[in-house]
Write a protein that holds these residues in place. Structure first.
Motif, PDB file in Angstrom:
ATOM      1  N   GLY A  70       0.765  -1.136  -0.029  1.00  0.00           N
ATOM      2  CA  GLY A  70       0.072  -0.049   0.056  1.00  0.00           C
ATOM      3  C   GLY A  70       0.904   1.455  -0.091  1.00  0.00           C
ATOM      4  N   GLN A  71       2.129   1.133  -0.298  1.00  0.00           N
ATOM      5  CA  GLN A  71       2.958   2.341  -0.435  1.00  0.00           C
ATOM      6  C   GLN A  71       2.407   3.660  -1.201  1.00  0.00           C
ATOM      7  N   TYR A  72       2.115   3.204  -2.445  1.00  0.00           N
ATOM      8  CA  TYR A  72       1.786   3.990  -3.367  1.00  0.00           C
ATOM      9  C   TYR A  72       0.429   4.745  -2.971  1.00  0.00           C
ATOM     10  N   ARG A  73      -0.501   4.079  -2.596  1.00  0.00           N
ATOM     11  CA  ARG A  73      -1.933   4.640  -2.048  1.00  0.00           C
ATOM     12  C   ARG A  73      -1.290   5.575  -0.990  1.00  0.00           C
ATOM     13  N   ALA A  74      -0.444   5.192   0.100  1.00  0.00           N
ATOM     14  CA  ALA A  74      -0.137   6.156   1.515  1.00  0.00           C
ATOM     15  C   ALA A  74       0.407   7.488   0.657  1.00  0.00           C
ATOM     16  N   ALA A  81      -2.901  15.527   1.237  1.00  0.00           N
ATOM     17  CA  ALA A  81      -3.103  16.074   2.581  1.00  0.00           C
ATOM     18  C   ALA A  81      -2.204  17.247   2.635  1.00  0.00           C
ATOM     19  N   ASP A  82      -1.265  17.269   2.052  1.00  0.00           N
ATOM     20  CA  ASP A  82      -0.299  18.556   2.275  1.00  0.00           C
ATOM     21  C   ASP A  82      -0.505  19.747   1.179  1.00  0.00           C
ATOM     22  N   GLY A  83      -1.661  19.241   0.327  1.00  0.00           N
ATOM     23  CA  GLY A  83      -2.095  20.244  -0.355  1.00  0.00           C
ATOM     24  C   GLY A  83      -1.277  20.354  -2.030  1.00  0.00           C
ATOM     25  N   TYR A  84      -0.541  19.415  -2.113  1.00  0.00           N
ATOM     26  CA  TYR A  84       0.271  19.309  -3.517  1.00  0.00           C
ATOM     27  C   TYR A  84      -0.324  18.312  -4.335  1.00  0.00           C
TER      28      TYR A  84
END
Length: 104
Positions: A70-74, A81-84
């Motif tokens: 699940g690394q890519y999803r995370a 979440a950071d707005g980027y």
């Protein structure tokens, strides 16, 4: 060698020497079944001996790894979440023009 005289100048053309191609044996191949899509494929026996040759393609391996870790999803969730969210920025990469890391 061919000798050619043109306008009083002698040219020598060397004949290329035909070299025999060195024959390299083909690697031993074994039939495998992909652990993701179950498709039959051939893998090198040396790779199978190392524990490789489990997937028919890089795509199948990447899909299986994503399901497992699940690394890519995370990564996508963290990025969003950071707005980027993939916005293009004209700011220099080391400037604080759009994002101030020192904000409380």
């Amino acid at each position: 060698m061919d000798r050619i005289v043109v306008n009083g100048i002698e040219y020598v053309r060397a004949q290329p020497v035909a070299k025999a191609a060195k024959r390299v044996p083909q690697p031993k191949m074994v039939e495998r079944q992909c652990k993701w899509c179950r498709k039959q494929f051939f893998a090198r026996a040396a790779d199978v001996k190392r524990g490789w040759g489990l997937y028919c393609s890089k795509t199948c391996k990447a899909i299986r790894q994503e399901v497992r870790t699940g690394q890519y999803r995370a990564h996508l969730e963290h990025r969003d979440a950071d707005g980027y969210g993939g916005e293009f920025s004209n700011a220099h990469q080391f400037s604080n023009e759009e994002h101030d890391c020192n904000k409380d």
